[in-house]
Design an enzyme around this catalytic site. Sequence first.
Site, PDB file in Angstrom:
ATOM      1  CG  HIS B 132      -1.813   1.165   1.351  1.00 14.89           C
ATOM      2  ND1 HIS B 132      -3.137   1.125   0.982  1.00 14.89           N
ATOM      3  CD2 HIS B 132      -1.580   2.445   1.770  1.00 14.89           C
ATOM      4  CE1 HIS B 132      -3.675   2.325   1.184  1.00 14.89           C
ATOM      5  NE2 HIS B 132      -2.743   3.145   1.659  1.00 14.89           N
ATOM      6  CD  GLU B 133       1.621   3.695   3.663  1.00 14.98           C
ATOM      7  OE1 GLU B 133       1.774   4.722   2.976  1.00 14.98           O
ATOM      8  OE2 GLU B 133       0.631   3.530   4.407  1.00 14.98           O
ATOM      9  CG  HIS B 136       0.161   6.104  -0.898  1.00 11.67           C
ATOM     10  ND1 HIS B 136      -0.974   6.474  -1.587  1.00 11.67           N
ATOM     11  CD2 HIS B 136      -0.267   5.675   0.326  1.00 11.67           C
ATOM     12  CE1 HIS B 136      -2.040   6.284  -0.810  1.00 11.67           C
ATOM     13  NE2 HIS B 136      -1.643   5.783   0.350  1.00 11.67           N
ATOM     14  CG  HIS B 142      -6.374   5.962   0.028  1.00 12.90           C
ATOM     15  ND1 HIS B 142      -6.543   6.779   1.095  1.00 12.90           N
ATOM     16  CD2 HIS B 142      -5.188   5.323   0.223  1.00 12.90           C
ATOM     17  CE1 HIS B 142      -5.515   6.648   1.923  1.00 12.90           C
ATOM     18  NE2 HIS B 142      -4.664   5.783   1.402  1.00 12.90           N
ATOM     19  CB  CYS B 143      -8.141   1.971  -5.049  1.00 14.32           C
ATOM     20  SG  CYS B 143      -9.121   1.003  -6.193  1.00 14.32           S
ATOM     21  CB  CYS B 148      -8.037  -2.467  -4.564  1.00 15.80           C
ATOM     22  SG  CYS B 148      -6.543  -1.652  -5.160  1.00 15.80           S
ATOM     23  CB  CYS B 167      -8.261  -3.353  -8.234  1.00 19.57           C
ATOM     24  SG  CYS B 167      -8.005  -1.641  -8.696  1.00 19.57           S
TER      25      CYS B 167
HETATM   26 ZN   LIG Z   1      -2.798   5.130   2.007  1.00 14.30          ZN
HETATM   27 ZN   LIG Z   2      -7.367  -0.345  -6.868  1.00 19.17          ZN
END
Ligand SMILES: [Zn+2]
Ligand SMILES: [Zn+2]
Lengths: 444, 180
Positions: B132-133, B136, B142-143, B148, B167
């Site tokens: 996740h990081e 970025h 953000h999704c 996802c 995703c």
């Molecule tokens: Zn985030």
């Molecule tokens: Zn996504």
Amino acid sequence: MNKKISLLIVDDEESVRDSLYNWFIEDGFAAGCAESAGAALSMLENNHFDIILTDIKMPGMDGLELLKRIKTIRKETIVIIMTAFATVDTAVQALKDGAFDYVTKPFDPDDLSHLIRNASRQIMLSQENEQLRQHLSLEHVEDIIGNSETIREVLHEVQQVAASNASVIITGESGTGKELFAKAIHANSPRRYFPLVSVHCGALSESLLESELFGHEKGAFTGAVYNRKGRFEMADNGTIFLDEIATISMKMQIELLRVLETKNFIRVGGNKLISSDFRVICATNRDLKQLVEEGRFREDLYYRLNVVNIRIPPLRNRMEDIPELVQHFIKKYCLAMSRNLVGIEAAALLKLQEYDYPGNVRELENMIERAIVVGNGKEIRVKDLPLQKEIATISSESLEDLEKKHVLSILNKYDWNISRAAKALQVDRVTLYNKIKKYDLKQG
Amino acid sequence: MTQKKITLFNFGHFDNDLLSEVGAVAGKEFDAVFTFRKEYVDLSEFFDSSRKQYNGNKLLAFVDQRAGFEQGKLIGLFSVDIFIPILTYIYGQAYLNGKSAIASAHRLSNERYGLARDEKVFLSRLIKEVNHELGHCYGLIHCHTPGCVMQSSTYVEDIDQKNMHFCDSCLLLVRNARDS
Ligand SMILES: [Zn+2]
Ligand SMILES: [Zn+2]
């Protein structure tokens, strides 16, 4: 029409500004910062902000005075007051002066999320009426390819229905891209700041679908080790897209009807009533009306879902869109495979324009993906299209040969549909691309 | 095209087997060469005695400073509890489209929530945070797509609810992103 909600952070403390700025841009907002009330006011002269998040205690003009000034400039602006030391008096005063909310620093991440969701919802509601009155052009439809009369008519319908809250059923043969049209409706609706949540009803058993839609509580069944939110909950303020709606059981039809009527439900194994405000879009390749007549689909549910019906034409009714579609898929897959853009032989394009596509756009897409994988990296030739068959010969029994044999048989089993074959082999697409390349696999 | 490069700085007490597993998933997901190494740093200067936590903004700036000499993206992995001035805690943060990110494992273990220790769950949460990081860093925001890894999470239950992967549309963005 703005896709992003814009937000101005006003605080004299740099670390607070930086923290909030970083948090908001990661979340997809357009954010700006001001280190004083005066700086905020001068930014507001030339810029629009939907939400203003301001500290109360700042040198010079304080947050409460800033709130009053902002409200005289533009009444609808949402102002949220932040303070390190909450006192009842200032909170009451701030709310009386039109603050949207009043919060104490530091906050829990979840409280900040909630606060911003509520503010976004407020913006959504105020835009709803505005949008219904205006005639806006469609945005975010770049994935819907083609300029044929038929497709333009469909897009016109999308545009007409987007701003409302009406339930929509999208019908069309499989592979026509019904989900893309659901996305287009959502992206052009006032709900666009909130999620579009898709559920492929046909892929799930009744009990799985139930827990997927409604969520479940810890211990609701074997394997339910943690609490899980359902899709209806995730779609709060947004849109839920139910694909292959005709496949759901009678029991689920009743439950669905109940949720649509009340917007309330309980998680599987739970007892707390959860409410969620969502718009529903369904899709099916079946004739729902006929299923109703046959008694296989509830009539009351049918009428609740079918406020608007959008029909997606099969690809053979818009053959003039094929060259554009081919170019689009070439770009898409060359990018995905990190390859240079390939061309297409005139003869190959001609072949593609003569075919009748029972599997519609998805079939064409699969063909192009496969052609790029097996092709020479320069242009797609007739022989790269699944019209010519080659027989693969495998003789020895080394591990590599076995792998080659297995990968080929799985590819053939799924008719060279790369994503389904990759899923069956439990590898990602890129790995499968590499295997096909390595073993020089061809459809046989 | 040159392959992407990701380096994980181990500022906590993470053993190499664990990090290898994180690297295996993240490397594949980003199509990047993933390496990690142990860093010995005195974290006391990042400690905020009034909050009894470590300052995430300062840690991120610190990692970013080190990133100056490295190619590709960098993620600092910590065992300590991290906050930013405005929030009570964070799991991690990154410079959007930047070089560096940080993540903390402090709130990822079951034991913290009074549940039985579960290495598998811990590992999968850690991988999700790292992916996740780093997402970025490669410019992803953000999704909303359920599952996802770029969905934002405020509770550990939210982390459990998403999977380790991007995703389709986020994956496309990540695969097309370059290191700089
Ligand atoms: Zn985030
Ligand atoms: Zn996504």
